[in-house]
Design an enzyme around this catalytic site. Structure first.
Site, PDB file in Angstrom:
ATOM      1  N   LYS B  97       0.027  45.221  23.129  1.00 27.48           N
ATOM      2  CA  LYS B  97       0.486  43.863  22.819  1.00 27.48           C
ATOM      3  C   LYS B  97      -0.158  43.408  21.515  1.00 27.48           C
ATOM      4  O   LYS B  97      -1.361  43.622  21.301  1.00 27.48           O
ATOM      5  CB  LYS B  97       0.081  42.928  23.965  1.00 27.48           C
ATOM      6  CG  LYS B  97       0.623  41.503  23.867  1.00 27.48           C
ATOM      7  CD  LYS B  97       0.186  40.663  25.074  1.00 27.48           C
ATOM      8  CE  LYS B  97       0.816  39.283  25.086  1.00 27.48           C
ATOM      9  NZ  LYS B  97       0.421  38.494  26.277  1.00 27.48           N
ATOM     10  N   SER B 176       4.333  36.110  28.493  1.00 26.75           N
ATOM     11  CA  SER B 176       4.391  36.372  27.066  1.00 26.75           C
ATOM     12  C   SER B 176       4.396  37.847  26.687  1.00 26.75           C
ATOM     13  O   SER B 176       4.789  38.178  25.569  1.00 26.75           O
ATOM     14  CB  SER B 176       3.184  35.706  26.390  1.00 26.75           C
ATOM     15  OG  SER B 176       1.979  36.305  26.816  1.00 26.75           O
ATOM     16  N   SER B 200       1.390  36.056  32.245  1.00 31.82           N
ATOM     17  CA  SER B 200       2.012  36.728  31.099  1.00 31.82           C
ATOM     18  C   SER B 200       2.144  38.239  31.238  1.00 31.82           C
ATOM     19  O   SER B 200       2.810  38.871  30.415  1.00 31.82           O
ATOM     20  CB  SER B 200       1.239  36.414  29.813  1.00 31.82           C
ATOM     21  OG  SER B 200       1.619  35.159  29.325  1.00 31.82           O
TER      22      SER B 200
END
Lengths: 95, 511, 485
Positions: B97, B176, B200
């Site tokens: 990420k 997210s 997330s």
């Protein structure tokens, strides 16, 4: 409690975020909606309840007082968008 | 990249008569193949690079690092050849990420304000993964500064969920960690790391039909990960299977003296905890997780999940977590408050975007006004407001007190049960553009994941089945602090029972 | 003692509160491992943490905690077993995080009490509200470029102790005495070097005025950038006078931050601080509370040196020194240490006299500090021994001291080398006395006629004849015997 555009302007200034004047009112509405929704918390009885700052239950770790870092001005300055090595630079500050 | 292309031809000859392409393997299977020499790390990585090339439309990555990953894969192969393998993750391609700082590789947090930022340092979690032998394939897309539940707030555009329906609409991957979830679901990498502040990792895992796990707060170091809400942020694995999540977490976790909230505990053998046996395990079903507006199929899959665990020998116990409904509003005070402060460092002075102005304050306001997207601005303003003079006690302290209540609820419940089972999300993946008009509707995505985050508990989302629309739905397990072992054991059984074999289809059309 | 400003309408008194920022002596910063030394090249003592790079986290330096506790104990304060770091949020060019990590609601030290020593020997007690730990900011450099300000983060993150007094002082002298006393204590404790020129000790001065007799606090201003005790006292005088003039002209003093200009001796409003602040303090989620135990505090207490007040009382009660002499000797730890070596096993009053008059005078003339004294404490003690056992006379001792000061030699060696031993042989002295009387019959008659003063003149004559080596008491006695003075 409700946020008017003056409050939004004040908060935006505190947070140093430029907001176009015409966006103030819609933004105030949005924030009001969120704050209004948050206010359901007042239903919870929290008398005498300690605020929870951290879920961590350990003692705070600490370091020995030795010099183990620094001396890396190249790394520190490498990403500066506007600088005058070995300094960072900002628009003139008048005190 | 001609050398890669030529390798690919060889690769496909080699694998043409097999069912599974290397990039479609689980970490556990790839590990075995690498160990046996049936597969090289370069082949495995090349296969992922090829898949990434074909999946540009998903927009799962902000930065792809093919050269770097091939270089590291070759190093893995050399180590394997010399019998110096670093362990279970040696040669395994992992997507990262873009919230983790990676040395020498652009790190953006999906924000305009970090334009051009190349960290001269490596986050502890990615460093740990490297030291465990894994190969970073690239930096995945996310909601800007991890603020969002649909991966639509990224400066680099939305991520598309590889699961598609016949209506032709693109679905969100959740957020997210949407890029990481999409990358794993579409087999662009064998696993990915996400971060989870209020859901997330778990919510996008549910939306993309994969496993997403958030360990206990303090299990993984936060050092070098762009901070959103420091008291909640945790790193975690996103994988195709529960076993893979256990393998990955093993490589990520560990005490870090550079993070004062990192817990000095020995990391147990997570994979060994997966025994397939949940007989006698006490599973709590909290009655408060029935909410208005959730789809009927959510309750059904939840019920089914409980039945599956009961069938495997677990004991199902009704429990109560009375303050559940207040977790989300309390979260939307605490997380923005911390974020408003954490994001003050993005000021145009030392890195990232700078928009000039006549004075220092003007430069700040211009830079931050242009550099942050709408959702980030909204949260910074909310955060600054709830901390400001006159409101601090009414909002911030109140939310912290409610947080205590929520943690107490879990403590009480865990006196009677070993794990808690809930749905992961109140819906399946929705179409890009939906739920955009009303922030609160968007926030409701995390209604089931936020309470455990507030209490810092380990939790996992496992694919439980498909919704009526044919899109995946996750089941969510929560365990006691630092009892990831029980969590993995229960999740593995749930996974076996659910036998979720569906794969995203339709996205290949866009290749 | 009371400091009153005479206005046209009222007599005004000043109310002063001080916030002293004392840089903790430590090798590395409060939350990072970079060095703290003064005067290094720009941005060389900056870690990625100090520069607030994304994802960087603070880890506390345990020595800084111990230093704060030690200082708290030295200020007779209460040590809080539970204290919390909070973030103070504001934007400034030399504040990379956009917040300062500091202590707010739960400081590590509260409720101290400081005894200040006034010029006239009297003392006053000043309450200390709190001491808390915090990060220092970096340095803005304004004079290198006409359009830009440059930033050096070497100082960013260094540990400061902010020591906040009650608004309990009422004259520039009291404020001066307070700062000097705090400085003395932190230097004794070695928790801060107290160097105001280098900025390792800085004072923000809160000043308000009110008509004599009024008990409520009037609007105050905060003056920054005072980097010496003298400047601080000047700033207070100026600021108080200014406020009196504003009030008496029917105006209103605005609560504001002001800057002291040492060149003009004036204060002026700081433009950059005019905007109202809302610091949005909240507990720093990257850190946990500091939790101490009583045994930890006791262990620190056990390592504390004797502090100036205790030393002063001991010197007065055990050694019979005056309050003034004791104050002078204890103010600086190095001076006190020096004095104690000189006085050990000797007459403390004589020792005090020699240190204060002779040594300080010579040091001042040579612009040297006590640590640079060419005369070691041991040698000064030896000199006092030579004086005490009548090896040399007081007058010769002064000469020997001068030689010691310029050469650093041992006094015994000087006395030996130059043949300065006192003549105690009565016969030799008597011969010189007889000679002096015989040579000066008129003066001898004057003494005999009862002019006591003239006897001193004869002493001088005799000393001259003996190159100052005759024992003055013996000379005196013989003269009196012979002239009946």
């Amino acid at each position: 409690m409700s946020l008017d555009t003056d409050t939004v302007r004040r908060i935006a200034n505190l947070a140093r975020i430029k907001i176009e004047e015409e966006k103030m009112a819609p933004l105030a509405d949005e924030l009001n909606q969120i704050i209004g929704w948050i206010e359901q918390l007042s239903e919870v009885d929290t008398d005498g309840v300690a605020p929870m700052t951290s879920v961590t239950k350990i003692d705070m770790p600490s370091r020995e007082d030795v010099i183990s870092d620094g001396g890396c001005e190249d790394k520190v300055l490498a990403n500066a968008p506007s600088g005058e090595p070995p300094y960072f630079a900002v628009p003139k500050v008048v005190e | 990249m001609p050398p890669v292309a030529s390798r690919l031809i060889l690769l496909f000859r080699k694998w043409s008569n097999k069912m599974t392409k290397p990039n479609e393997l689980t970490i556990a299977d790839a590990r075995d193949a690498l160990t046996k020499g049936d597969l090289s790390a370069v082949e495995l990585t090349t296969s992922c690079i090829q898949a990434m090339d074909g999946a540009q439309d998903l927009n799962a990555f902000i930065t792809e690092t093919p050269e770097l990953s091939l270089e590291r894969a070759a190093q893995s192969d050399a180590r394997i050849a010399k019998k110096e393998s670093r362990g279970a993750l040696e040669g395994i391609p992992i997507a990262v990420k873009d919230l983790y700082c990676t040395e020498g590789v652009l790190t953006t947090a999906a924000s305009h304000i970090l334009d051009g930022f190349v960290p001269p340092y490596e986050s502890t979690v990615t460093e740990n993964l490297r030291n465990a032998g894994s190969v970073m394939t690239g930096k995945t897309n996310l909601d800007e500064f991890a603020m969002g539940s649909a991966n639509v707030t990224s400066h680099y555009g939305p991520v598309k969920n590889p699961w598609k329906l016949d209506d032709g609409k693109d679905r969100v991957p959740g957020g997210s960690s949407g890029g990481s979830a999409a990358a794993v679901a579409a087999h662009l990498s064998l696993g990915a790391i996400g971060t989870d502040t209020g859901g997330s990792i778990r919510q996008p895992a549910s939306f993309c039909g994969i496993v997403g796990m958030k360990p206990t707060y303090g299990r993984c170091s936060r050092w070098g990960t762009v901070a959103f809400a420091s008291s909640l942020d945790q790193a975690g694995p996103m994988t195709k299977t529960v076993r893979d999540a256990a393998i990955m977490l093993q490589g990520m976790a560990g005490h870090d003296v550079k993070d004062s909230t990192s817990v000095p505990m020995v990391v147990p053998d997570f994979e060994a905890a997966i025994t397939g046996d949940v007989r006698g395990l006490k599973v709590g079903i909290p009655k408060e997780y029935v909410i208005d507006g959730a789809l009927e199929e959510i309750s059904e899959i939840w019920k089914k999940g409980a039945e599956m665990l009961r069938d495997a020998g677990a004991e199902i116990i009704d429990i109560t977590l009375p303050h559940t409904k207040y977790a989300l509003p309390a979260y939307y005070i605490i997380a923005p408050a911390e974020a408003s402060s954490n994001l003050s460092r993005y000021d145009g002075v030392r890195y990232g975007l700078r928009v000039e102005g006549d004075s220092l304050d003007e430069m700040y306001a211009n830079t931050r006004g242009e550099g942050f997207g709408d959702e980030v601005k909204r949260r910074i303003l909310i955060g600054a407001y709830v901390l400001s003079a006159g409101y601090y006690d009414a909002y911030y302290v109140k939310a912290q007190q409610v947080r205590s209540r929520i943690a107490e609820d879990f403590n009480t419940a865990f006196q009677d049960v070993d794990v808690i089972l809930t749905p992961t999300a109140p819906s399946t993946a929705f179409a890009i553009g939906e739920k955009m008009d009303d922030p609160i509707v968007m926030y409701m995505n995390d209604v089931f994941t936020v309470p455990a985050s507030m209490a810092g508990l380990p939790c996992i989302s496992v694919p439980g089945g498909l919704g009526d629309d044919g899109l995946p739905l996750g089941l969510h397990l929560i365990s006691k602090p630092f009892d990831e072992q029980t969590l993995f054991r229960a999740a593995d059984v749930l996974e076996r029972q659910a036998n979720f074999t569906a794969q995203p289809k339709g996205w290949e059309i866009n290749r | 003692m009371s400091y009153i400003i005479k206005g046209h309408k009222h007599d005004w008194e000043i109310v002063i509160g001080l916030e002293i920022h004392a840089q903790v002596i430590s090798n590395s910063k409060l939350f990072s491992g970079s060095a703290t030394a003064f005067g290094s090249d720009p941005n060389t003592q900056v870690s990625l943490i100090d520069a607030a790079m994304p994802g960087m986290l603070p880890v506390i330096n345990k020595h800084c905690i111990a230093q704060a506790v030690k200082t708290g104990l030295g200020l007779n304060a209460k040590i809080n077993m539970y204290s919390v770091f909070e973030r103070k949020n504001y934007f400034y060019a030399d504040l990379p995080q956009g917040y300062q990590i500091t202590q707010f609601l739960h400081p590590i030290v509260v409720e101290g009490l400081l005894t200040i020593d006034m010029e006239d020997g009297s003392t006053r007690e000043i309450g200390i509200e709190r001491l808390h730990m915090e990060q220092d900011a970096g340095k803005s450099i304004h004079d290198k470029d006409p359009r830009r300000t440059f930033i050096d983060l070497n100082r960013a993150g260094v540990c400061l102790m902010e020591i906040v007094s009650h608004p309990a002082m009422h004259s520039p002298e009291e404020a001066g005495a307070y700062v000097r006393k705090v400085r003395s204590i932190v230097r004794y404790l070695e928790t801060c070097d107290g160097n105001m020129e280098e900025g390792s000790m800085r004072a923000d001065v809160n000043v308000s005025v009110r008509p004599v007799g009024d008990t409520k606090l009037w609007t105050r201003t905060e003056t920054k950038n005072v980097n010496s005790v003298r400047f601080m006292m000047q700033a207070i005088e100026f600021e108080a006078q200014r406020q009196v003039e504003v009030w008496e002209a029917g105006g209103e003093v605005k609560q504001q931050t002001r800057l002291f200009d040492p060149d003009s001796g004036e204060t002026r409003s700081m433009r950059s601080k005019e905007e109202a602040h809302d610091y949005r303090y909240f507990p720093c989620p990257d850190l946990l509370p500091i939790e101490l135990t009583q045994s930890y505090v006791d262990d620190i207490k056990a390592t504390m040196p004797e502090l100036p007040d205790a030393k002063k009382h001991r010197l007065m009660s055990d050694n019979g020194l005056s309050a003034y002499d004791a104050d002078v000797l204890v103010a600086e730890r190095e001076v006190a240490d020096y004095f104690e070596i000189v006085a050990k096993g000797r007459d403390a009053k004589v020792a005090a006299n020699w240190v204060i008059s002779n040594l300080f005078g010579a040091l001042k003339g040579a612009e040297k500090g006590i640590l640079e004294s060419p005369v070691s404490a041991e040698n000064l003690g030896n000199l006092l021994d030579l004086l005490a056992d009548d090896t040399i006379s007081g007058r010769i001792a002064k000469d020997v001291f001068e030689i010691m000061f310029s050469t650093g030699q041992d006094p015994a060696a000087i006395v030996e080398e130059k043949g300065l031993k006192q003549i105690t042989d009565t016969g030799a002295i008597e011969a010189a006395v007889d000679q002096a009387i015989a040579e000066n019959p008129e003066q001898a008659d004057e003494v005999r006629a009862g002019n006591g003063k003239a006897i001193g003149w004869f002493v001088g004559q005799v000393m001259q004849k003996t190159q100052g080596k005759a024992n003055p008491q013996a000379v005196n006695k013989l003269l009196r015997d012979k002239l009946g003075g």
